[in-house]
Design a protein around this motif. Structure first.
Motif, mmCIF file in Angstrom:
data_model
loop_
_atom_site.group_PDB
_atom_site.id
_atom_site.type_symbol
_atom_site.label_atom_id
_atom_site.label_comp_id
_atom_site.label_asym_id
_atom_site.label_seq_id
_atom_site.Cartn_x
_atom_site.Cartn_y
_atom_site.Cartn_z
ATOM 1 N N UNK B 182 0.827 -1.210 0.000
ATOM 2 C CA UNK B 182 0.000 0.000 0.000
ATOM 3 C C UNK B 182 0.859 1.257 0.000
ATOM 4 N N UNK B 183 1.863 1.237 0.844
ATOM 5 C CA UNK B 183 2.768 2.384 0.897
ATOM 6 C C UNK B 183 3.510 2.511 -0.423
ATOM 7 N N UNK B 184 3.871 1.362 -0.998
ATOM 8 C CA UNK B 184 4.567 1.380 -2.282
ATOM 9 C C UNK B 184 3.722 2.083 -3.337
ATOM 10 N N UNK B 185 2.440 1.763 -3.362
ATOM 11 C CA UNK B 185 1.531 2.407 -4.326
ATOM 12 C C UNK B 185 1.529 3.917 -4.123
ATOM 13 N N UNK B 186 1.472 4.326 -2.863
ATOM 14 C CA UNK B 186 1.487 5.763 -2.567
ATOM 15 C C UNK B 186 2.729 6.425 -3.136
ATOM 16 N N UNK B 187 3.896 5.769 -2.897
ATOM 17 C CA UNK B 187 5.163 6.343 -3.358
ATOM 18 C C UNK B 187 5.205 6.377 -4.882
ATOM 19 N N UNK B 188 4.720 5.289 -5.492
ATOM 20 C CA UNK B 188 4.710 5.256 -6.965
ATOM 21 C C UNK B 188 3.824 6.370 -7.512
ATOM 22 N N UNK B 189 2.698 6.600 -6.846
ATOM 23 C CA UNK B 189 1.823 7.701 -7.257
ATOM 24 C C UNK B 189 2.541 9.044 -7.185
ATOM 25 N N UNK B 190 3.363 9.187 -6.156
ATOM 26 C CA UNK B 190 4.124 10.438 -6.028
ATOM 27 C C UNK B 190 5.076 10.593 -7.208
ATOM 28 N N UNK B 191 5.771 9.491 -7.553
ATOM 29 C CA UNK B 191 6.677 9.539 -8.706
ATOM 30 C C UNK B 191 5.914 9.926 -9.972
ATOM 31 N N UNK B 192 4.735 9.325 -10.103
ATOM 32 C CA UNK B 192 3.889 9.608 -11.252
ATOM 33 C C UNK B 192 3.539 11.092 -11.298
ATOM 34 N N UNK B 193 3.228 11.610 -10.116
ATOM 35 C CA UNK B 193 2.887 13.012 -9.966
ATOM 36 C C UNK B 193 4.073 13.896 -10.362
ATOM 37 N N UNK B 194 5.263 13.512 -9.910
ATOM 38 C CA UNK B 194 6.473 14.281 -10.245
ATOM 39 C C UNK B 194 6.685 14.288 -11.750
ATOM 40 N N UNK B 195 6.480 13.126 -12.344
ATOM 41 C CA UNK B 195 6.666 12.997 -13.791
ATOM 42 C C UNK B 195 5.706 13.916 -14.547
ATOM 43 N N UNK B 196 4.482 13.987 -14.060
ATOM 44 C CA UNK B 196 3.486 14.806 -14.738
ATOM 45 C C UNK B 196 3.592 16.284 -14.375
ATOM 46 N N UNK B 197 3.553 16.548 -13.067
ATOM 47 C CA UNK B 197 3.484 17.940 -12.634
ATOM 48 C C UNK B 197 4.796 18.689 -12.820
ATOM 49 N N UNK B 198 5.942 18.026 -12.567
ATOM 50 C CA UNK B 198 7.230 18.711 -12.641
ATOM 51 C C UNK B 198 7.985 18.422 -13.933
ATOM 52 N N UNK B 199 7.428 17.572 -14.753
ATOM 53 C CA UNK B 199 8.073 17.216 -16.030
ATOM 54 C C UNK B 199 9.478 16.647 -15.853
ATOM 55 N N UNK B 200 9.673 15.836 -14.802
ATOM 56 C CA UNK B 200 10.986 15.247 -14.562
ATOM 57 C C UNK B 200 11.103 13.933 -15.318
#
Ligand SMILES: Nc1ncnc2c1ncn2[C@@H]1O[C@H](COP(=O)(O)OP(=O)(O)OP(=O)(O)O)[C@@H](O)[C@H]1O
Ligand SMILES: [Mg+2]
Lengths: 468, 244
Positions: B182-200
Motif C-alpha cells: 500500500x505504501x509502495x503504491x502511494x510512493x509510486x503515485x508520487x513519482x507519477x505526480x512528479x513525472x506529470x506535474x514537474x516534467x521530470x
C-alpha cells in the motif's frame, strides 16, 4: 545550513567516541601546557635572580699544576662552585692580581657592550666593583669523624653566597675576625654596601691553637682574637649530628662553638663545617693559602665570560670557571626535568594520536553509507574533506581550550610539587600553543583516513551498505 | 539532434579476486526527456551498475554517457559533483536521511553543496522545501527527525530532497524495496505526480511489478545487456515461475 553546521551536528552525533578522542587530546595539551608554564616560570625566576645578583666566577687552582692527567682537565669545567678542591692551593697573595684582571675585563667588556644593558626588574645600575670570597678546604677530624672543614671569611662569604640563610644563630657583627681587635691592622674591611678594601695584617696562633694578634702596635701582650673559634654548620650536617646553636665541636683538638646553622641549599655546603679562614689556615698549616675564590659580579649582564677568558690567559696556576652558580645548577636541574617530562609527554601524545587514528578510521568507515549519499547528492571530494576537517578542527579547538584550562590548574600543582619557588607566569602564548596543539593532534589523526574516504568510489559505498 | 540521455557501447568490468565480472556488456540506450523508465531484471543483471553510470556515480570501463550531448565521464571531480548536484536527484533505498537533521534540513541539504548559496538563497530554499513537502503531504512533519517518521514518510522526504535543486532527472534504485504494497503504491503515485506535474525524467530500478502500472517505458536487463525482444515484460522477468 552550512557545511560547518553539518560538521558540528555530525560531531555531536557520536558523543562517546568523540569524548574519548577529545579527552586524550585534553590530557596531552594539559600536560604540555602545565610543563611549559612551570618551566618557563622557573626559568624566568632564575633569570631574574641572575640578573639581579650577577654571575659568579670561581677561581680554583689549575688542575694541571697539581700534575693530574688531561682527562681530569676536561672535567674541570663541569665543576661547580660548591665542589671541593682538596690538595691544591692558590697563594692568597694572588688574589689582588686576580681581581685586577677581573675588574679590567669586566670594565672593558662592559664598555664594549655600550654601557648599561637594561634588565627586567632592575633599576639602572652603574658598574660596581666585584666582591670576592676565599675558601680553604681541608679534610679534618671533627668529633672523631672525617669531615670537610672549610675556612671562610664569614661576612664576605655570605655576601657572595647571597642565597645563604641561617636557620638559627647570627652572622658575626660588622667586622670580621681579623679586625676585631682595633689594635691590629686589618687585612681588609667590608662596608655595609659589600665593598671590600684590602689591607695587610699580621697574626699568629698560640700554643693551644688559638688565633692571636701576632703583634700589638703598642707592644702589649698579644690578645686572643674574638671570634676565632666560631663555627657555622651546613644544614644537613647539623641535622645528621643533632648539633644546635651554642654546642661545642672539636676540630683537630681545638674547640669551636656553633654560632649558626645554615639552611640547606642542595649543595656540598650542606655537609660542611665552616670556620674562620685565618683559623683554618693556622690549624691546617696552610698559611697564606686558599683553595678557591668566588667572585660575584655586581652588575646585571656582567661579561663574566670575558673575565674568565682573561683570567685563564693571564694568571698562571689558576682555572677560572664562569657559571650561573646556584641558579645555573637549578637551571640545569629544571632543564633536565623538563626534557625528561617532555619525552614522556611526547611519547604519550604519539600513542594518543595512534589510538585516535584508530578510532577515527573506525568511525569513518562506519560512515561510508552516509559518505556515499553525500557524494551522490553532489558533495565534491573537497567538500567531503572539509566536513571531516571542520569536525576535527572543532574537536581539537574544544579539546585545546579544555586542555589549557586543565593545564593552568596542573601548572600550580606541579609548581608546588617541584618546589620551584617561582611565581607562575601566564602569557597568551601558552593559550595559542595549547589551541594549536589541540587542533594539530586532532587533524593529524584524521587527515589520512579522510583523504582516503573522500576518494572512495561511490559504488563501493553502495556495496558496504548492502553487506552491512 | 541527440536524445536527452544516450549511452553508447557502455561496458563495466569489475575485477573481483582475479576474476572478471562483466556487469555491463555494451549497452546502447536512449531515454527521452520526460520519460518514466523502469529497469527490471534479475538480481545481478547490472541494473544498479547501469543507472549509477548514467548518474555519474560509477565510471564505465568503456563507452560514453551523453546527457544533452555532453559526455559526463569527461568531467573532472568538481564538475561531476556539480552535475550530480544540479542535474540529478538521487533516491536510493539505502541512501537514507541524516538522523541529526530535521526533515526541512534534510531536504535542503543538497543545496549546501551547491556553490555560493547566500542568506537570501537560504530563505528561498527553505520556502521551496516547504512547498515541496506540502505537495508531498509532509507539511506537518517539517520539524520532525527521521527517526520519528514511517518508512513511507521517509521516502517522501527523500523525494523532496531529490527535487530541491530542480534536477531534470530523478534516479531511484529500488526506492520502494522495503515498503508494504500500500505504501509502495502511494510512493509510486508520487513519482507519477512528479513525472506529470514537474516534467521530470524518471529512471527507476525495481523488482516490483507494481511499477508496471505507471511506467511509460520498461527496460528489462539480463546479464549486463538489455533484453530487446520483449513480448511481455512480466513473462521475461518471471521465467522461473514455480511449477509443480
Ligand atoms: N563494486 C563492485 N565490485 C565488484 N563487482 C560488482 C560491483 N558492483 C556490482 N558488481 C557485480 O556486477 C554485477 C551487476 O551488479 P548490479 O549491482 O548492477 O546488479 P543489479 O541488477 O543491480 O542487482 P540487484 O537486483 O541485486 O540489485 C553483479 O554480478 C555484481 O556482483
Ligand atoms: Mg541493484
Amino acid at each position: 545550513m552550512k557545511i560547518l553546521r553539518l560538521a558540528l551536528l555530525e560531531l555531536l552525533r557520536r558523543p562517546k567516541k568523540n569524548l574519548v578522542i577529545a579527552s586524550s587530546i585534553v590530557i596531552a595539551v594539559a600536560l604540555l601546557t602545565s610543563l611549559s608554564i612551570v618551566s618557563n616560570s622557573a626559568n624566568l625566576a632564575i633569570m631574574e635572580i641572575i640578573a639581579k645578583t650577577g654571575h659568579t666566577l670561581t677561581v680554583r687552582p689549575a688542575v694541571t699544576s697539581a700534575g693530574t692527567n688531561p682527562e681530569e682537565k676536561n672535567q674541570e669545567y663541569k665543576l661547580t662552585t660548591s665542589e671541593v678542591v682538596l690538595g691544591s692551593y692558590i697563594p692568597e697573595a694572588a688574589v689582588p692580581e686576580i681581581m685586577k684582571y677581573y675588574d679590567k675585563a669586566i670594565k672593558e667588556g662592559w664598555e664594549k657592550k655600550g654601557g648599561l644593558v637594561s634588565n627586567p626588574g632592575i633599576p639602572e645600575t652603574s658598574l660596581e666593583p666585584a666582591t670576592w670570597a676565599p675558601r680553604l678546604f681541608e679534610k679534618a677530624e671533627v668529633d672523631g669523624q672525617e669531615v670537610i672543614v672549610t675556612g671562610i671569611e664569614i661576612r664576605k662569604e655570605y655576601f657572595v653566597r647571597f642565597w645563604w640563610n641561617l636557620t638559627s644563630g647570627d652572622w658575626p657583627a660588622e667586622t670580621d675576625v681579623r679586625d676585631v681587635n682595633t689594635n691590629v691592622s686589618t687585612l681588609y674591611t667590608i662596608g655595609s654596601d659589600g665593598k671590600v678594601t684590602i689591607d695587610k695584617t699580621e697574626y699568629g696562633v698560640d700554643s693551644s691553637g688559638r688565633l692571636i694578634a701576632a703583634q700589638d702596635k703598642t707592644g702589649k701582650a698579644a690578645p686572643i682574637l674574638k671570634g676565632w673559634d666560631d663555627a657555622y654548620l651546613g644544614g644537613a650536617y647539623a641535622k645528621a649530628k643533632g648539633l644546635k646553636l651554642g654546642d661545642k665541636l672539636t676540630i683537630n683538638k681545638s674547640e669551636f662553638t656553633i654560632r649558626g646553622v645554615l639552611e640547606e641549599t642542595n649543595s656540598a655546603d650542606d655537609y660542611m663545617v665552616f670556620i674562620p679562614l685565618s683559623t683554618a689556615q693556622k690549624l691546617f698549616n696552610k698559611e697564606g693559602q686558599i683553595s678557591m675564590v668566588s667572585v660575584r659580579a655586581m652588575c646585571p649582564n656582567c661579561p663574566v665570560g670575558d673575565a674568565m677568558v682573561e683570567l685563564n690567559k693571564h694568571v698562571t696556576g689558576i682555572t677560572a670557571v664562569s657559571q650561573l652558580d646556584v641558579a645555573g645548577v637549578q637551571f640545569d636541574f629544571f632543564n633536565m626535568l623538563y626534557k625528561f617530562l617532555l619525552a614522556v609527554i611526547v611519547s604519550t601524545i604519539a600513542v594518543g594520536i595512534f589510538s585516535i587514528f584508530n578510532i577515527v578510521t573506525g568511525s569513518l568507515y562506519a560512515r561510508i553509507r552516509e559518505i556515499g549519499m553525500l557524494k551522490a547528492i553532489g558533495a565534491s571530494r573537497f567538500q567531503l574533506f572539509r566536513i571531516f576537517i571542520y569536525e576535527h578542527f572543532i574537536l581539537g579547538l574544544a579539546a585545546g581550550i579544555c586542555g589549557y584550562v586543565l593545564g593552568l590548574g596542573m601548572a600550580y600543582i606541579l609548581n608546588t610539587l617541584l618546589d620551584t619557588g617561582a611565581v607562575i607566569r601566564i602569557t597568551t602564548d601558552f593559550l595559542w600553543r595549547a589551541l594549536i596543539l589541540g587542533i594539530v593532534c586532532s587533524l593529524v589523526a584524521i587527515i589520512y583516513p579522510a583523504y582516503k574516504l573522500s576518494k572512495l568510489k561511490i559504488t563501493e559505498t553502495f556495496r558496504t551498505q548492502w553487506e552491512g | 539532434m541527440s536524445e536527452f540521455i544516450e549511452t553508447k557501447g557502455l561496458k563495466k568490468i569489475y575485477h573481483v579476486g582475479g576474476q572478471k565480472v562483466e556487469a555491463l556488456q555494451g549497452i546502447d540506450l536512449e531515454i527521452a526527456r520526460g520519460d518514466f523508465v523502469v529497469f527490471m531484471g534479475h538480481s545481478g543483471s547490472g541494473k544498479t551498475t547501469l543507472v549509477s553510470t548514467i548518474g555519474g556515480l560509477t565510471r564505465p570501463t568503456e563507452g560514453t554517457v551523453l546527457i544533452e550531448g555532453n559526455d559526463i565521464w569527461k568531467l573532472n571531480d568538481k564538475q561531476l559533483s556539480h552535475f550530480r548536484n544540479r542535474k540529478i536527484g538521487f533516491m536510493f533505498q539505502s541512501f537514507s536521511l541524516l538522523p541529526t537533521l530535521n526533515v526541512l534540513n534534510n531536504v535542503v541539504m543538497p543545496a549546501i553543496f551547491s556553490a555560493n548559496s547566500g542568506k537570501k538563497d537560504s530563505d528561498t530554499l527553505k520556502s521551496k522545501a516547504i512547498s515541496l513537502l506540502t505537495d508531498l503531504d509532509m507539511k506537518r512533519k517539517v520539524n520532525s527527525f527521521p527517526s520519528e517518521l514511517s518508512g513511507g514518510e521517509q521516502r517522501r522526504v527523500a523525494i523532496a530532497r531529490a527535487l530541491i535543486n530542480d534536477p531534470e532527472i530523478i534516479l531511484a534504485d529500488e526506492p520502494t524495496g522495503d515498503l508494504d504494497i500500500r505504501t509502495e503504491r502511494e510512493v509510486i503515485d508520487i513519482f507519477c505526480h512528479i513525472n506529470n506535474a514537474y516534467q521530470k525524467t524518471l529512471i527507476i530500478v525495481s523488482h516490483s511489478l507494481t511499477w508496471l502500472e505507471k511506467a511509460k517505458t520498461i527496460i528489462v536487463m539480463k546479464d549486463g545487456l538489455i533484453f530487446k525482444d520483449l513480448a511481455d515484460p512480466v513473462e521475461a522477468i518471471m521465467d522461473g515461475v514455480c511449477k509443480p
